[in-house]
Design a protein around this motif. Sequence first.
Motif, mmCIF file in Angstrom:
data_model
loop_
_atom_site.group_PDB
_atom_site.id
_atom_site.type_symbol
_atom_site.label_atom_id
_atom_site.label_comp_id
_atom_site.label_asym_id
_atom_site.label_seq_id
_atom_site.Cartn_x
_atom_site.Cartn_y
_atom_site.Cartn_z
ATOM 1 N N LEU A 22 -25.862 19.443 -10.225
ATOM 2 C CA LEU A 22 -24.425 19.339 -10.477
ATOM 3 C C LEU A 22 -23.678 20.002 -9.330
ATOM 4 O O LEU A 22 -23.777 21.223 -9.126
ATOM 5 C CB LEU A 22 -24.084 20.011 -11.808
ATOM 6 C CG LEU A 22 -22.607 20.034 -12.195
ATOM 7 C CD1 LEU A 22 -22.067 18.623 -12.347
ATOM 8 C CD2 LEU A 22 -22.423 20.832 -13.492
ATOM 9 N N SER A 23 -22.940 19.208 -8.578
ATOM 10 C CA SER A 23 -22.186 19.714 -7.421
ATOM 11 C C SER A 23 -20.705 19.470 -7.681
ATOM 12 O O SER A 23 -20.230 18.327 -7.573
ATOM 13 C CB SER A 23 -22.628 19.017 -6.134
ATOM 14 O OG SER A 23 -23.996 19.258 -5.882
ATOM 15 N N ILE A 24 -19.992 20.516 -8.040
ATOM 16 C CA ILE A 24 -18.573 20.382 -8.347
ATOM 17 C C ILE A 24 -17.780 21.324 -7.461
ATOM 18 O O ILE A 24 -18.325 22.255 -6.859
ATOM 19 C CB ILE A 24 -18.285 20.657 -9.838
ATOM 20 C CG1 ILE A 24 -18.781 22.048 -10.244
ATOM 21 C CG2 ILE A 24 -18.915 19.584 -10.705
ATOM 22 C CD1 ILE A 24 -18.478 22.402 -11.687
ATOM 23 N N GLY A 25 -16.474 21.052 -7.380
ATOM 24 C CA GLY A 25 -15.620 21.893 -6.547
ATOM 25 C C GLY A 25 -16.032 21.845 -5.099
ATOM 26 O O GLY A 25 -16.249 20.783 -4.510
ATOM 27 N N GLY A 26 -16.199 23.043 -4.484
ATOM 28 C CA GLY A 26 -16.538 23.124 -3.065
ATOM 29 C C GLY A 26 -17.937 22.661 -2.724
ATOM 30 O O GLY A 26 -18.248 22.424 -1.548
ATOM 31 N N ALA A 27 -18.818 22.500 -3.738
ATOM 32 C CA ALA A 27 -20.187 22.042 -3.469
ATOM 33 C C ALA A 27 -20.289 20.522 -3.366
ATOM 34 O O ALA A 27 -21.319 19.994 -2.920
ATOM 35 C CB ALA A 27 -21.123 22.537 -4.569
ATOM 36 N N ALA A 28 -19.232 19.826 -3.773
ATOM 37 C CA ALA A 28 -19.277 18.355 -3.787
ATOM 38 C C ALA A 28 -18.910 17.803 -2.417
ATOM 39 O O ALA A 28 -17.871 17.171 -2.220
ATOM 40 C CB ALA A 28 -18.333 17.819 -4.856
ATOM 41 N N THR A 29 -19.777 18.031 -1.433
ATOM 42 C CA THR A 29 -19.502 17.643 -0.043
ATOM 43 C C THR A 29 -20.404 16.501 0.406
ATOM 44 O O THR A 29 -21.412 16.182 -0.234
ATOM 45 C CB THR A 29 -19.741 18.836 0.903
ATOM 46 O OG1 THR A 29 -21.130 19.195 0.847
ATOM 47 C CG2 THR A 29 -18.887 20.033 0.499
ATOM 48 N N GLU A 30 -20.035 15.928 1.550
ATOM 49 C CA GLU A 30 -20.876 14.891 2.159
ATOM 50 C C GLU A 30 -22.241 15.462 2.542
ATOM 51 O O GLU A 30 -23.260 14.780 2.413
ATOM 52 C CB GLU A 30 -20.186 14.320 3.404
ATOM 53 C CG GLU A 30 -18.945 13.506 3.124
ATOM 54 C CD GLU A 30 -18.348 12.941 4.407
ATOM 55 O OE1 GLU A 30 -18.925 11.992 4.965
ATOM 56 O OE2 GLU A 30 -17.309 13.472 4.845
ATOM 57 N N ARG A 31 -22.260 16.690 3.034
ATOM 58 C CA ARG A 31 -23.532 17.290 3.427
ATOM 59 C C ARG A 31 -24.463 17.403 2.228
ATOM 60 O O ARG A 31 -25.661 17.085 2.321
ATOM 61 C CB ARG A 31 -23.293 18.674 4.030
ATOM 62 C CG ARG A 31 -24.592 19.419 4.342
ATOM 63 C CD ARG A 31 -24.324 20.795 4.889
ATOM 64 N NE ARG A 31 -23.894 20.748 6.280
ATOM 65 C CZ ARG A 31 -23.599 21.829 7.005
ATOM 66 N NH1 ARG A 31 -23.676 23.035 6.450
ATOM 67 N NH2 ARG A 31 -23.216 21.712 8.262
ATOM 68 N N THR A 32 -23.933 17.825 1.080
ATOM 69 C CA THR A 32 -24.757 17.893 -0.132
ATOM 70 C C THR A 32 -25.330 16.533 -0.469
ATOM 71 O O THR A 32 -26.523 16.391 -0.780
ATOM 72 C CB THR A 32 -23.912 18.406 -1.315
ATOM 73 O OG1 THR A 32 -23.456 19.726 -1.027
ATOM 74 C CG2 THR A 32 -24.722 18.420 -2.600
ATOM 75 N N LEU A 33 -24.485 15.528 -0.399
ATOM 76 C CA LEU A 33 -24.923 14.171 -0.727
ATOM 77 C C LEU A 33 -26.042 13.725 0.199
ATOM 78 O O LEU A 33 -27.083 13.205 -0.255
ATOM 79 C CB LEU A 33 -23.715 13.231 -0.644
ATOM 80 C CG LEU A 33 -23.980 11.737 -0.842
ATOM 81 C CD1 LEU A 33 -24.655 11.473 -2.177
ATOM 82 C CD2 LEU A 33 -22.663 10.964 -0.750
ATOM 83 N N ARG A 34 -25.888 13.923 1.493
ATOM 84 C CA ARG A 34 -26.901 13.453 2.447
ATOM 85 C C ARG A 34 -28.217 14.229 2.311
ATOM 86 O O ARG A 34 -29.290 13.657 2.395
ATOM 87 C CB ARG A 34 -26.363 13.574 3.871
ATOM 88 C CG ARG A 34 -25.280 12.578 4.206
ATOM 89 C CD ARG A 34 -25.027 12.518 5.709
ATOM 90 N NE ARG A 34 -24.045 11.480 5.986
ATOM 91 C CZ ARG A 34 -22.736 11.680 5.981
ATOM 92 N NH1 ARG A 34 -22.259 12.878 5.711
ATOM 93 N NH2 ARG A 34 -21.899 10.697 6.228
ATOM 94 N N GLN A 35 -28.103 15.519 2.122
ATOM 95 C CA GLN A 35 -29.310 16.331 2.099
ATOM 96 C C GLN A 35 -30.071 16.217 0.789
ATOM 97 O O GLN A 35 -31.304 16.326 0.761
ATOM 98 C CB GLN A 35 -28.941 17.798 2.361
ATOM 99 C CG GLN A 35 -28.466 18.050 3.792
ATOM 100 C CD GLN A 35 -28.119 19.514 4.034
ATOM 101 O OE1 GLN A 35 -27.994 20.311 3.102
ATOM 102 N NE2 GLN A 35 -27.928 19.865 5.303
ATOM 103 N N ALA A 36 -29.358 15.981 -0.327
ATOM 104 C CA ALA A 36 -30.016 16.030 -1.636
ATOM 105 C C ALA A 36 -30.379 14.667 -2.195
ATOM 106 O O ALA A 36 -31.289 14.565 -3.028
ATOM 107 C CB ALA A 36 -29.111 16.766 -2.640
#
Length: 853
Positions: free
Chosen positions: A675-689
């Motif tokens: 669960l990536s919400i707020g400041g964790a919901a980034t493009e980098r999170t999406l690409r890496q995870a």
Amino acid sequence: MRALLALLLACSLCSVTVAAQAPAPFAARLDELRARIEQRAADDGEALGASLRDDATQAGDQDTVAATLRLLVGLRIDLERLPEALALANEAVGHARAHGLRRREREATLLLSRIRTLQGAASEVAADAVAAVDALSQMDIPREALLWAFNQVLSVLPGRPEHDAMLDRMRGELRPDDRFPVACSLWHSNGDAFFNRARYVEAHEALSIALACYEGVDDRADAGRVLVSLGRVQRAHGQLPAALEYYRRAAAQQEAVGDYTGLIQSLNAQAVTYDRLGRFTTSERLYRRALTLSQQRKLERYEVFIQGNLGGSLLNAGHVAAGLRELQAVLAREKSPFLRATRLRQISEAWRELGEFDKALAALDEAATAIPSPSFDERVSWLTAHARVLARRGDLDLAQRDLDEALRMVEHARVGTFTADSARRGFGELHQGLFAVSIDVAMRRHEPSAALELAEQARARALLDLMREGRDGSADAPPRIAEMQAVAREHGSTLLVYWVDEAAVLAWVVAPDAVHGHRLAVSARSLRQLVRVAAGSGNVPAAINAAMMGGPNLQAWRSLYRAVIAPLERHLPTRPAARLTIVPHGALLHLPFAGLLDARGRHLVERYVLHYTPSIAVLQAAARQPARDGQSRALILGDPAPLPRLAGVQLPPPLPNARVEARRVARSFPQGALLSIGGAATERTLRQAMGRFDWLHVATHARVAEEDTASSYLLLARGTGGATDDGLLTADEVRTLPLAGATVVLSACGTALGRVTGEGTLGFTRSFLAAGARSVVATTWEMPDLAGLRVMDGFYSARRAGRGGLSEALRTAQVAYLRALRAGTVTARVGGQVITLPATPLLWAGYIAVGIP
């Protein structure tokens, strides 16, 4: 058509070392004369040339006299003073012959042939021009002088069988690092020749070399003409804004240096592009400016050319009689066989629209005789035009013969297009008219299966190319009927395939054991209006408020059912909750069929499970993408913050329920979720995870572009990873994500929308499928936050309960919410009041499932 103009205007004044034996003072004066002519200083050139010719004659230097005559002939050609140029060229031939100057005689013969070509007598002089080049090739002359000769002969041979062989000979002498004017001109001719053979990659390469060459010799005027040719390559791929940018750059350079003939070409190229965009008022203004310049400068060939294009534009704008008058007026003055053929095709179109079919065919027959060896574009245009007339006259078998040839040519040329997605899309878009005629003729010949195969051949081909990237093997052929029926069997579905064209709206029902084709009694214009009204007329919140005040207005949904479902109903399955696979086209790409309402008050989703695909071939390709072997784990991005900073753009309001939705979705994946919400919901999170998960859920704002010049993006949190982590996840960036085999849910507004083309909808669903996703759930309008939360809750609950596949889960959620709305149990607080929400499709029908059901 424009290719001819570019060739005929090929540089005849290019710098050539022509007087190696001339006395030093004469050699320097020849160089000065050459420079003045290349700078388009016509008056200075005339004076210098006359003086040099007299002095060389007095000195007995006959070679310098001949070289001076050659330059002065070229000057008169560029000034459009063809009678004077012809007289001087004859004098140059006579002078060289009288003094035994074999090289100069052959050069003068080439110029004479070029002038006669401009006067419409190419067939009479082509053999002399080829013989002159053959003779020069056997002489010991500088390579630059030989290239000048090739440049002249190529302007004489377009459309003739000898042209390609001469091009091949020229290419053997040309080098990419050449930096002198005649080489620049030949690279330009080379690029135009590749373009006319639909070899677009090679055309772009040659033209780029030509542009660098002209810039290297500081020739801004001719560099502008290359920019026009580069714009044509973009236009051939449907990249009209990019083409316009090239044309505007060209016009600015040409106006700055006083190259009025080049400026006229650039204005014309802009006008032609605006014609393609349907902006006929703008195109007429540009044509008339170019026409005025031609008349002021007494450039008769340009005047005739522009007036003919103006006539064609008026014809396209629907002013048939006015266009026909302009075209007939220029036909008698047009000497170029290529342009005569084009004008005759346009005159044929006007007669066809006026119902004069015999006159239309006669004009096309005359056009066919004008060009012995037509280019790809010319031949396809002629075949399509001929088929249109024959079809209108009722000669369907003859029309089919023409269409078959044109379709074969287009499929062959498609292999040679740029590999870029935008180029492939544009090429397909340009030939939608050919497919529309072919489909209509097949239906009129009572061949619905053939028509369906053509409709499939015409759509989503560029998306298929993207889905095949990295896969071994050649391009797949569009599916035939047996393969389509196999798809229906594989997915336990009945396929509903649509084709929406201004001339006809068609539909096919494909069952595992039968195919039925129908011509629907609704126009494309009516469909556009009905879909817009059904979808809230561009303002969903206002339409929902109106429904709360006066009850839902379902008339558009009823009308759409009568238009696109009722005529097919007898062929649809009667089993409750049977699956329908919708393959929409045109305006129907933005219609969620779930909301269609039958005469008994039942929405289509109450009777059927629905899912969508851009084409049957795309569904096949998605099915070949293996599902991920994971444990049904999800990556969830929701309520991102802080949002990206967009200059001049107001940030959208917060989504109060996005964070709630994200958390509920995470709980529906007991086997694992990030669960990536707020400041964790980034493009980098999406690409890496993303590589570790088989589901992706995104709950945020979206901006979907309906125009070609803007980008679509999902708004994520602004990260710290630079340009690739800026919080604007564009549709193009989506294609680079590791999504092979994944299921994607886009709980954001309008993510199933985008610009409608022959390729389909250009938006997020297309990009996620191209990235390897097997299925995408997206929205067709701005879903209210609370309604979206309700539908998503029902969707994931049904999925967790194992109630069928993706489309079954979505149907379960939509039907449950619809029933609750009908029961009056769904309320919302508005101000200080509690309001019962209406049972409008705007609250529940907007979600669609695309891809594997």
